[in-house]
Design a protein around this motif. Structure first.
Motif, PDB file in Angstrom:
ATOM      1  N   PRO A 197       0.826  -1.219   0.000  1.00 46.81           N
ATOM      2  CA  PRO A 197       0.000   0.000   0.000  1.00 46.81           C
ATOM      3  C   PRO A 197       0.852   1.258   0.000  1.00 46.81           C
ATOM      4  O   PRO A 197       1.825   1.364   0.738  1.00 46.81           O
ATOM      5  N   ALA A 198       0.479   2.204  -0.858  1.00 47.17           N
ATOM      6  CA  ALA A 198       1.161   3.496  -0.876  1.00 47.17           C
ATOM      7  C   ALA A 198       0.809   4.279   0.389  1.00 47.17           C
ATOM      8  O   ALA A 198      -0.180   3.987   1.069  1.00 47.17           O
ATOM      9  N   ALA A 199       1.632   5.256   0.707  1.00 43.54           N
ATOM     10  CA  ALA A 199       1.404   6.065   1.909  1.00 43.54           C
ATOM     11  C   ALA A 199       0.249   7.030   1.673  1.00 43.54           C
ATOM     12  O   ALA A 199       0.323   7.908   0.818  1.00 43.54           O
ATOM     13  N   TRP A 200      -0.836   6.840   2.406  1.00 47.63           N
ATOM     14  CA  TRP A 200      -2.009   7.691   2.301  1.00 47.63           C
ATOM     15  C   TRP A 200      -2.471   8.088   3.695  1.00 47.63           C
ATOM     16  O   TRP A 200      -2.151   7.432   4.684  1.00 47.63           O
ATOM     17  N   GLN A 201      -3.300   9.114   3.754  1.00 47.04           N
ATOM     18  CA  GLN A 201      -3.879   9.514   5.037  1.00 47.04           C
ATOM     19  C   GLN A 201      -4.815   8.445   5.584  1.00 47.04           C
ATOM     20  O   GLN A 201      -4.931   8.266   6.797  1.00 47.04           O
ATOM     21  N   CYS A 202      -5.489   7.725   4.686  1.00 45.55           N
ATOM     22  CA  CYS A 202      -6.439   6.693   5.085  1.00 45.55           C
ATOM     23  C   CYS A 202      -6.188   5.429   4.262  1.00 45.55           C
ATOM     24  O   CYS A 202      -6.121   5.493   3.041  1.00 45.55           O
ATOM     25  N   THR A 203      -6.048   4.292   4.925  1.00 43.07           N
ATOM     26  CA  THR A 203      -5.824   3.014   4.251  1.00 43.07           C
ATOM     27  C   THR A 203      -6.780   1.984   4.838  1.00 43.07           C
ATOM     28  O   THR A 203      -6.858   1.830   6.065  1.00 43.07           O
ATOM     29  N   GLY A 204      -7.516   1.281   3.985  1.00 41.00           N
ATOM     30  CA  GLY A 204      -8.474   0.289   4.443  1.00 41.00           C
ATOM     31  C   GLY A 204      -8.450  -0.958   3.589  1.00 41.00           C
ATOM     32  O   GLY A 204      -7.814  -1.008   2.531  1.00 41.00           O
ATOM     33  N   THR A 205      -9.145  -2.001   4.069  1.00 42.74           N
ATOM     34  CA  THR A 205      -9.207  -3.271   3.354  1.00 42.74           C
ATOM     35  C   THR A 205     -10.650  -3.749   3.280  1.00 42.74           C
ATOM     36  O   THR A 205     -11.492  -3.385   4.108  1.00 42.74           O
ATOM     37  N   ALA A 206     -10.924  -4.595   2.276  1.00 39.21           N
ATOM     38  CA  ALA A 206     -12.250  -5.184   2.127  1.00 39.21           C
ATOM     39  C   ALA A 206     -12.129  -6.486   1.351  1.00 39.21           C
ATOM     40  O   ALA A 206     -11.207  -6.671   0.546  1.00 39.21           O
ATOM     41  N   LEU A 220      -6.190  -0.648  -0.005  1.00 42.79           N
ATOM     42  CA  LEU A 220      -5.900   0.556  -0.776  1.00 42.79           C
ATOM     43  C   LEU A 220      -6.067   1.789   0.101  1.00 42.79           C
ATOM     44  O   LEU A 220      -6.586   1.712   1.221  1.00 42.79           O
ATOM     45  N   GLY A 221      -5.602   2.918  -0.415  1.00 42.47           N
ATOM     46  CA  GLY A 221      -5.658   4.156   0.350  1.00 42.47           C
ATOM     47  C   GLY A 221      -6.192   5.311  -0.462  1.00 42.47           C
ATOM     48  O   GLY A 221      -6.309   5.243  -1.693  1.00 42.47           O
ATOM     49  N   ALA A 222      -6.511   6.390   0.221  1.00 38.43           N
ATOM     50  CA  ALA A 222      -6.961   7.633  -0.400  1.00 38.43           C
ATOM     51  C   ALA A 222      -6.789   8.749   0.618  1.00 38.43           C
ATOM     52  O   ALA A 222      -6.373   8.504   1.750  1.00 38.43           O
ATOM     53  N   TRP A 223      -7.135   9.963   0.228  1.00 37.02           N
ATOM     54  CA  TRP A 223      -6.943  11.096   1.128  1.00 37.02           C
ATOM     55  C   TRP A 223      -8.061  11.214   2.156  1.00 37.02           C
ATOM     56  O   TRP A 223      -7.987  11.998   3.086  1.00 37.02           O
ATOM     57  N   SER A 224      -9.143  10.407   2.009  1.00 39.68           N
ATOM     58  CA  SER A 224     -10.225  10.411   2.991  1.00 39.68           C
ATOM     59  C   SER A 224     -10.847   9.017   3.020  1.00 39.68           C
ATOM     60  O   SER A 224     -10.697   8.226   2.078  1.00 39.68           O
ATOM     61  N   TRP A 225     -11.589   8.726   4.097  1.00 37.62           N
ATOM     62  CA  TRP A 225     -12.268   7.432   4.170  1.00 37.62           C
ATOM     63  C   TRP A 225     -13.363   7.344   3.119  1.00 37.62           C
ATOM     64  O   TRP A 225     -13.618   6.263   2.568  1.00 37.62           O
ATOM     65  N   ALA A 226     -14.001   8.454   2.814  1.00 38.15           N
ATOM     66  CA  ALA A 226     -14.994   8.450   1.740  1.00 38.15           C
ATOM     67  C   ALA A 226     -14.328   8.118   0.403  1.00 38.15           C
ATOM     68  O   ALA A 226     -14.929   7.468  -0.455  1.00 38.15           O
TER      69      ALA A 226
END
Length: 338
Positions: free
Chosen positions: A246-255, A286-292
């Protein structure tokens, strides 16, 4: 006379690409008649450029074998390509910032005024795109070693590196012995360099992140092999275990997704990780700048999502579901809806 000289340099540049050019194609590229091209070729021959002619249906012109062009002979399009390449290289290769800047300055000084102006028009400023999926710059030494081995078809002895570039020691949980591989292709995708190689240890095709390899060249040659499916791009993009983390992001989650790993890997953004669970399911990290943002990307796969982590991602999915459920699109209501 100036137009003639410019055209001759353009012709020499085309011939210097190493390929054979049919007369008609040269005339189209230069925007002149075939007779003018013949005359320009004779002009270059008069300047001791050994331009060979091949006759017949597949004939044409090419620069003689072993000949090189004068230094810094660039046409307009080549100058722009060099300017862009030198300014974007530091974002994908480690430690090239100063070297690329010096090379660009050297070329700038050596260029004729017209080309210099074109290069100056492409002074790039890199802006952070928050939907960009960043990659770690690669070590030029590793890339050179792998690229040379691919070109000359020489075996590599490769050790796996950690995501931070360090080498695990024997006894470490993430240590794996060096493997002998046949390096067949280098591929750049989503700002990452991948090596498509045949592993001689378990006789399997694999995709490796070049920045996660410590390659040791050998002098042993290997024969070319046919790729599985004969589609290089599809093979790289649909391989889920290609060494990504995973790249460095503010928010990282899995599913957990109800889709095969090779399908998700084909469409997952760069910097995400796909884990094979069974023939019908996989796990995506994966990650993104927000959980949304994470939830939104997961929604693009249009499949059943379970086992989501962390709780912030679950909450973001619920908020989005509620938001979408209450979206009525009343800007232009249909009269039939009452």
């Amino acid at each position: 006379m100036a137009n003639t000289s410019h055209r001759a340099l353009r012709l020499l540049s085309l011939l210097g690409s190493g390929r054979q050019w049919p007369l008609r194609e040269l005339a189209i590229r230069l925007g002149v008649s075939e007779r003018t091209v013949r005359r320009d070729i004779e002009t270059l021959r008069g300047l001791d450029y050994p331009i060979a002619t091949s006759h017949g249906p597949d004939g044409g012109y090419r620069l003689g074998s072993g000949q090189t062009l004068p230094p810094l002979l660039f046409d307009h399009d080549q100058a722009l390509a060099v300017a862009v390449a030198l300014q974007t290289a530091p974002s994908t290769m480690f430690g090239l910032g100063d070297d690329a800047a010096r090379a660009l300055a050297t070329l700038h000084q050596a260029m004729p005024p017209a080309l210099r102006a074109s290069m100056e028009s492409l002074r790039l400023t890199r802006l952070q795109n928050y939907w960009e999926f960043p990659a770690q710059p690669i070590d030029p030494a590793a890339l050179t070693a792998v690229g040379t081995a691919v070109r000359h078809r020489r075996l590599l002895v490769a050790e796996a590196l950690r995501p931070d570039g360090t080498r695990p020691e024997p006894g470490d949980a993430d240590f794996s012995p060096a493997r002998r591989i046949e390096p067949h292709h280098l591929v750049v995708w989503a700002a990452r360099w991948y090596l498509v190689a045949y592993d001689l240890t378990d006789h399997q095709w694999r995709v490796h992140r070049v920045d996660r390899l410590h390659p040791r060249p050998t002098t042993q040659h290997f024969a070319a092999r046919a790729l599985p499916g004969d589609d290089l791009a599809h093979f790289v993009m649909s391989t889920h275990d290609r060494g990504d983390t995973p790249a460095a992001w503010q928010c990282t989650g899995t599913a957990r997704l109800k889709l095969p790993a090779h399908i998700v890997a084909r469409w997952a953004p760069g910097g995400s990780v796909v884990e094979h669970l069974d023939t019908r399911h996989c796990r995506l990290t994966l990650g993104a700048w927000s959980w949304a943002g994470v939830a939104g990307i997961l929604a693009t796969f249009d499949t059943e999502l379970t086992d989501l982590h962390p709780p912030e991602l679950v909450q973001a999915c619920r908020r989005l579901a509620h938001r979408w459920a209450t979206t009525t699109g009343t800007e232009n209501p249909d009269p039939a809806d009452g």
